[in-house]
Write an enzyme that holds these catalytic residues in place. Sequence first.
Site, short mmCIF file in Angstrom:
data_model
loop_
_atom_site.label_atom_id
_atom_site.label_comp_id
_atom_site.label_asym_id
_atom_site.label_seq_id
_atom_site.Cartn_x
_atom_site.Cartn_y
_atom_site.Cartn_z
N LYS A 1 0.76 14.58 1.03
CA LYS A 1 -0.54 14.89 0.44
C LYS A 1 -0.69 16.39 0.16
CE LYS A 1 -2.97 10.92 2.60
NZ LYS A 1 -3.84 10.23 1.63
N LYS B 1 -8.79 14.21 3.64
CA LYS B 1 -7.98 12.99 3.72
C LYS B 1 -7.07 13.15 4.92
CE LYS B 1 -6.52 13.83 -0.54
NZ LYS B 1 -6.56 12.58 -1.29
N ARG B 2 -6.34 12.07 5.30
CA ARG B 2 -5.39 12.22 6.40
C ARG B 2 -4.43 13.36 6.10
NH1 ARG B 2 -5.35 8.26 10.59
NH2 ARG B 2 -3.64 9.54 11.35
N HIS C 1 0.79 -1.23 0.00
CA HIS C 1 0.00 0.00 0.00
C HIS C 1 0.81 1.27 0.00
CE1 HIS C 1 -4.23 -1.22 0.55
NE2 HIS C 1 -3.71 -2.31 1.07
N LYS D 1 -14.42 8.49 -5.02
CA LYS D 1 -15.72 8.85 -4.44
C LYS D 1 -16.17 10.21 -4.97
CE LYS D 1 -14.02 6.77 -0.20
NZ LYS D 1 -13.44 7.15 1.11
N THR E 1 -8.50 6.64 -2.76
CA THR E 1 -9.85 6.17 -3.07
C THR E 1 -10.83 7.33 -2.92
OG1 THR E 1 -9.97 5.40 -0.78
CG2 THR E 1 -9.54 3.73 -2.49
C1 LIG Z 1 -12.09 7.40 1.41
C2 LIG Z 1 -11.64 7.80 2.74
C3 LIG Z 1 -10.28 8.04 2.98
C4 LIG Z 1 -9.23 7.92 1.91
O1 LIG Z 1 -9.10 9.16 1.27
P1 LIG Z 1 -7.88 9.49 0.29
O2 LIG Z 1 -8.30 10.79 -0.31
O3 LIG Z 1 -7.86 8.39 -0.73
O4 LIG Z 1 -6.67 9.57 1.10
C5 LIG Z 1 -9.88 8.42 4.26
N1 LIG Z 1 -10.78 8.57 5.25
C6 LIG Z 1 -12.10 8.37 5.05
C7 LIG Z 1 -13.05 8.57 6.19
C8 LIG Z 1 -12.57 7.96 3.80
O5 LIG Z 1 -13.88 7.75 3.63
#
Ligand SMILES: *Cc1c(COP(=O)(O)O)cnc(C)c1O
Length: 842
Positions: A569, A563-564, A372, A675, A671
């Site tokens: 990032k 995101k985190r 990952h 979304k 991911t």
């Molecule tokens: C989808 C999701 C992530 C992953 O987000 P990235 O933009 O791909 O880093 C992290 N936290 C939550 C709560 C998510 O639903």
Amino acid sequence: MHERRINPPPVIFEDDRTSVTTEGLKRAFYDHLFYTQGKFPEIAGLGDYYQALAHAVRDRTLQRWISSVADHTATAPKTVAYLSAEFLMGPHMGNNLINLGIYDTVKKAVQEIGLDLNELLRQEEEPGLGNGGLGRLAACFIDSLATAEIPAFGYGIRYEYGIFYQTIMDGWQVENTDKWLRHGNPWEIQRAEWAVEVKLGGHTEQYQDDLGRLHVRWAPEKTVAGVPFDSPIVGYKVTTTNTLRLWRAEATEAFDFSQFNRGDYLGAVDKKVTSENLTKALYPNDETVQGKELRLEQQYFFVSCSLQDMLRIHKARGMEPDTFDQKFAIQLNDTHPAIAVAELMRLLIDDNMMPWDQAWGITTRTFSYTNHTLLPEALERWPLDLFKRILPRHLEIIYEINARFLNDVRIKFLGDDSRLARLSLIDESGERYVRMAHLACVGSHTINGVAELHSELLKQDVLKDFYEMWPEKFTNVTNGVTPRRWMVLSNPRLTKLVSETIGEGWITDLPQLSKLEPHAEDSAFRDSWRAIKRANKVDLAALILRRTGVAVSPDSMFDVLVKRIHEYKRQHLAVLHIITLYHRLKSGRSAYTLPRTFIFGGKAAPGYTMAKLMIKLINAVGDVVNNDRDVHDLLKVVFLPNFNVTYGQCVYPGADLSEQISLAGKEASGTGNMKFAMNGALTIGTMDGANIEIRDQVKAENFFLFGHTASEVHDIKASGYRPRDIYEVNAELRAVVDLIQTGFFSRGDTDVFKPIVDNLLDHDPYLLLADYQSYIDCQDVVSDTYREADTWARMSILNSARSGKFSSDRSIAEYAKNIWKVEAVPITLKPEKELYMRNGIR
Ligand SMILES: *Cc1c(COP(=O)(O)O)cnc(C)c1O
């Protein structure tokens, strides 16, 4: 088979008792309020009503769940075990209603009772048993496995405290404990009868069996019990209901009797508490690992529990361990469960007396490993001493695996000693470590990355030596997300429009969204599309107001980065853009700026100082910008605290612009990007992770691309990158950085953000300054495009219409066919009466 048989049920059992009519659901609700909650309306609260409904809904999963277990037990099909230290499930109720196909009926029943379904849904504490993308992927995958009717278990840890609850105080992140089990968990069933014992510490001894063969016995320092808690994972509109089995650690004996008898009562209780600490809390790590003893114990604990459980099931189905690999395919979600390679060897060799070669064949045919990360600091390794102290037998097994492996390497690459050192399972370059990614690679038949670019970079860089050893093991499976949670549940307005336009097939066959493409040219359809986005933005604005107190206008562009929080990032690059716009407005350099609301969300690992400082910077800039009358509400900056799945369900559908701005070559897949796209947000992004594949799908003209590519990044770094040179020559950038540097956003305090500024000017490991101008220029194009409402709507429709590839159903179909070699096992729903009467099934 059991000898004991119980009598068939009386006539009253003729009908299925879990009816899904409104009347049946209402009856179940009142029953559970009375019999499960022990309340009547006068003293009941919303929490009780939620619990009553949740139990009524769980009852409705059971006929399918038991039907699935009955068929799987009878036919013993090949089964997937998805091993993951994290499952970021999000709330169960809404998803179960969707997958059971009873959302509307339940809504009506709840209404007739005099309650509001949305209000009840909001009562659920989400199980935050994951940090972010990796844990959420596991959750999407088990939804898709069930929907594809593939027999599968999700195996993980039932943390008592999930990821911390984030609040913001004076702009800083504050961590609070996540007491998600406070009111109990109505979705799980405890299976005390399937508890297993896990050994830890101690030493090993050799002994001879009756035939004079040598064996090894592990004499542990302590043992803990692993107790499984099962939750049903209902497939979408199919009978298949799989199991998420999470393990909780308990003391093997309630009391240590010898200690107890010596009068040391509290000492005995203390031991019990120590055992339970094992599954007490999730480690809030983000792309870095600390070699913490308890974490290694957690990993080994859930892996050992899960493998023992699989062997139990295998035997219960009448088979011997020598056929284990024919009946189980085990996926390692990153290296957290990689110790499974050594543990399965131990169980086969020591406990089942299997010869090494046979055991190794079974092991390597069973496991496959998903990598990952491309960040070296995220590769797990354990100090050898610590490893030996906790898992003495596994270290011996790893040494033996390593000796045999390095022998193969020696034969393949004669005389290449440095290669041996690089490939060894033991890092001996300084302090000695066990390399978990190496164990996973050697013990698996297939190794995959999670997006095309990531899988290529694994071969060229992170796992290059393993690729040269076994090129045939390497493959790619691009991540995906489940459209059930991320569209049907979270965006009901869009779901309705899409289903009315192209039918409902897209929900389980996402590429059918392409049927929307022609409608992008239909102005009435575009109007409906836009109206839905606006309504979703009104919902998001309400959430933001509730959680931050800041009023934002749904008529502004919602520019979202959730995101985190991590330097790679590059949340701080988005901040540089905001300050650029602010500076332009203040200096009268732009007559008109498009109204934009910048929405940030995400948690920083508690020990990650720079990430926490980035949160402070976002809030500090927001404080100034939001309250500056000169800005005329053209810019708003909000930080939505405690970003989680629940909030994601409101955020992704309400976004206009999706920020995917990581440094190229650093984000494995992402991911969140998927979304956003399927819910009609346009992406501004780099050539990183799955962004590249999203752009391929939606076409370049519908994607805002900026920044250097991974190979350019490589070259820039190789030729000696000097960020300060860029700062010196770019006047606008200099003005922006100087505003931070001179304390403009910190009431004159020039110290607080100094670490960020110094890092940018002197090191800038994630190349913000190198990508700055490209990003700003691209954002200017975004603004111009957004002003053309019709163009934007067309592009938004095409983003959604062309995101069919990013369903986790596609990812799972690839794993099933190419890696696991498993097939769908359609389940017939059996009448409850028949299930009650199934006798002789263990
Ligand atoms: C989808 C999701 C992530 C992953 O987000 P990235 O933009 O791909 O880093 C992290 N936290 C939550 C709560 C998510 O639903």
